[in-house]
Design an enzyme around this catalytic site. Sequence first.
Site: not given
Length: 251
Positions: A98, A105, A107-108, A131, A182
């Site tokens: 990376y 993050g 979380d990753r 999110t 819609t």
Amino acid sequence: MAYTIAIDIGNTRTHLGLIDPEKLQCMSRRDFPSSEIEHQLLPSVHSLKEQGHGDIGRIVLAGGIRKAREWSAGMLRKTFGDVIEFKYNPELPVKFDYENINCLGTDRIAHALYGNAVFPDKNLVLISTGTAITVDLLVDHEFKGGTILPGILMQLQSLHKFTDALPETVPEGELSLPGRSTEWCIRAGVLNGTAGALNHIVESYKKSFTSLDFKIISTGGAWSLIEKLVNFETVYIPDITLIGISIFQSP
């Protein structure tokens, strides 16, 4: 055996889990809006400690909201003693390909640690639907990067927020195409469009590594909204992030 309490402070919700470190299982969890962290954090930790009969070896704290994380670390140390803060270090059992690891993050990172520990002989696609939606790749114990998409609620809310005429729309309801109201059009567009993006991303990963087989893991509260719309099979594991956080060892 001493349990681990893993804490993940997310952009929208905060999650806590009582983790069995030997079985790598979440025995119990607590979830609440991150906006309520000052009122909910300590009672939630106390509750998990009681469920673990006080036999807690470690508390590991992760999260992307710096102010909330710093406040939480201070309160937890004041109340419970030592707290381990989850963050990247080069001694982790997963290598990370990376460009700027400081921007990845937690979380990753946790998902990669979980996949590496629980499926050590598999190459993995790791999908998280919170999110934001992330689709990451783990090959031969190395994190190869991935993709980030806006989450389902973020997409629905942005269409209402940034236009004059489009209404607030909930994700549950009719999804068939074409939509005939819609709200129906918005819902069908967001959910079918997200599923289509995931189909394309997963297929692209497979084409990049044609000689490899992949196991696809999914997590996150929004997965149930799109799991029937994708054209690949996954193993759904709700506690990947918390278990991955619990695996973390500080250098």
